[in-house]
Design a protein around this motif. Structure first.
Motif, short mmCIF file in Angstrom:
data_model
loop_
_atom_site.label_atom_id
_atom_site.label_comp_id
_atom_site.label_asym_id
_atom_site.label_seq_id
_atom_site.Cartn_x
_atom_site.Cartn_y
_atom_site.Cartn_z
N VAL A 27 -2.02 -5.95 16.11
CA VAL A 27 -3.18 -5.30 15.48
C VAL A 27 -3.05 -3.78 15.57
O VAL A 27 -3.34 -3.06 14.60
CB VAL A 27 -4.49 -5.78 16.13
N ARG A 28 -2.61 -3.28 16.72
CA ARG A 28 -2.44 -1.83 16.89
C ARG A 28 -1.40 -1.28 15.92
O ARG A 28 -1.61 -0.23 15.29
CB ARG A 28 -2.04 -1.50 18.33
N VAL A 29 -0.30 -1.98 15.79
CA VAL A 29 0.76 -1.55 14.86
C VAL A 29 0.25 -1.54 13.43
O VAL A 29 0.49 -0.60 12.67
CB VAL A 29 1.99 -2.47 14.99
N LEU A 75 0.84 -1.20 0.00
CA LEU A 75 0.00 0.00 0.00
C LEU A 75 0.88 1.25 0.00
O LEU A 75 0.60 2.22 -0.71
CB LEU A 75 -0.91 -0.01 1.23
N SER A 76 1.93 1.23 0.78
CA SER A 76 2.84 2.38 0.83
C SER A 76 3.57 2.56 -0.48
O SER A 76 3.89 3.69 -0.88
CB SER A 76 3.85 2.19 1.98
N ALA A 77 3.84 1.44 -1.16
CA ALA A 77 4.55 1.52 -2.44
C ALA A 77 3.72 2.23 -3.50
O ALA A 77 4.25 2.66 -4.53
CB ALA A 77 4.93 0.13 -2.92
N ILE A 86 -1.62 1.39 8.52
CA ILE A 86 -2.65 1.62 7.50
C ILE A 86 -3.11 3.08 7.56
O ILE A 86 -3.26 3.73 6.52
CB ILE A 86 -3.83 0.66 7.70
N PHE A 87 -3.31 3.58 8.77
CA PHE A 87 -3.74 4.97 8.92
C PHE A 87 -2.71 5.92 8.29
O PHE A 87 -3.08 6.87 7.57
CB PHE A 87 -3.93 5.31 10.39
N GLN A 88 -1.45 5.68 8.55
CA GLN A 88 -0.41 6.55 8.00
C GLN A 88 -0.39 6.51 6.48
O GLN A 88 -0.21 7.55 5.82
CB GLN A 88 0.96 6.14 8.57
#
Length: 235
Positions: A162-164, A117-119, A169-171
């Motif tokens: 899960v938090r990480v 996703l970041s890519a 994803i938010f970022q």
């Protein structure tokens, strides 16, 4: 004795051939034992097919997705994979170690998805939005995510993973909103709404209508649309 009675066989290749002599009782017994031995050999060969470490972990995640964390028990896993407990203990000391391996594998898989996703930063924003929509409507993604999030309620290691994941994803989504031209505050609000949309789809899939890709795309485009009167695009 008439043809067709037990103990006598007739050739089907040559109807005119003379009937074969009937088998004696010892011969019939030996033939039956041979068939039984052959069957047992095939069964033993199937049972001794050793599962790899990866087979166990992937099998555990598949079972987790279908039946939830309560199904992750050694007898149920062996039943699911068609092996004995010896196969399990060949790779794992106990169930706790096995579940830690499952958590690690899930975390690695999700990390790869986030990296992908970041890519997308290097591709047009519209393409990024389409990829996000595709992830949200993937049924397999929903099944595993829902089970893992339920699991995280009783396992702090999984809860941390899960938090990480949620933060990554938010970022990634927030970066997309910034690239669309939203100011930091608007980017944060819209990214949060999109992430909560995904979590809502995961937990509401059994009780609410399942959106199709086109509907999800429409919602994401709505979140990515500039406010009325905004002249950032020069319109």
């Amino acid at each position: 004795m008439h043809p067709g009675e037990v103990g006598e066989s007739v050739s089907i290749d040559d109807p005119g051939a003379a009937p074969s002599p009937p088998l004696t009782k010892p011969e019939r017994k030996r033939a039956a034992l041979s068939k039984k031995a052959e069957s047992q050999h095939r069964s033993t060969r199937r049972r001794t097919t050793r599962l790899s470490y990866e087979d166990w972990v992937e099998g555990g995640l598949a079972l987790l997705a279908r039946e939830g964390v309560t199904a992750i028990r050694i007898p149920r896993l062996c039943q699911e994979l068609g092996v004995t407990k010896g196969s399990f203990y060949w790779h794992f000391d106990d169930l706790e170690q096995f579940m830690a391996a499952m958590a690690d594998r899930w975390g690695d898989t999700q990390a790869e998805a986030v990296r992908a996703l970041s890519a997308l930063d290097s591709v047009p924003v519209e393409t990024r939005i389409e990829q996000m929509a595709a992830m949200l409507v993937d049924p397999q993604h929903w099944m595993v995510e829902a089970s893992v999030r339920e699991w995280s309620r009783t396992d702090e290691t999984v809860a941390k993973a899960v938090r990480v994941l949620d933060q990554r994803i938010f970022q990634a989504v927030q970066t997309t909103m910034l690239d669309l031209g939203f100011d930091p505050d608007q980017a944060r609000v819209r990214a949060g709404a999109m992430v909560y949309l995904g979590i809502g789809l995961i937990h509401g899939r059994d009780n609410l209508p399942t959106p199709n890709p086109k509907e999800v795309q429409a919602v994401i485009e709505l979140l990515a649309r500039p406010p009325i009167g905004d002249n950032r695009t020069g319109e």
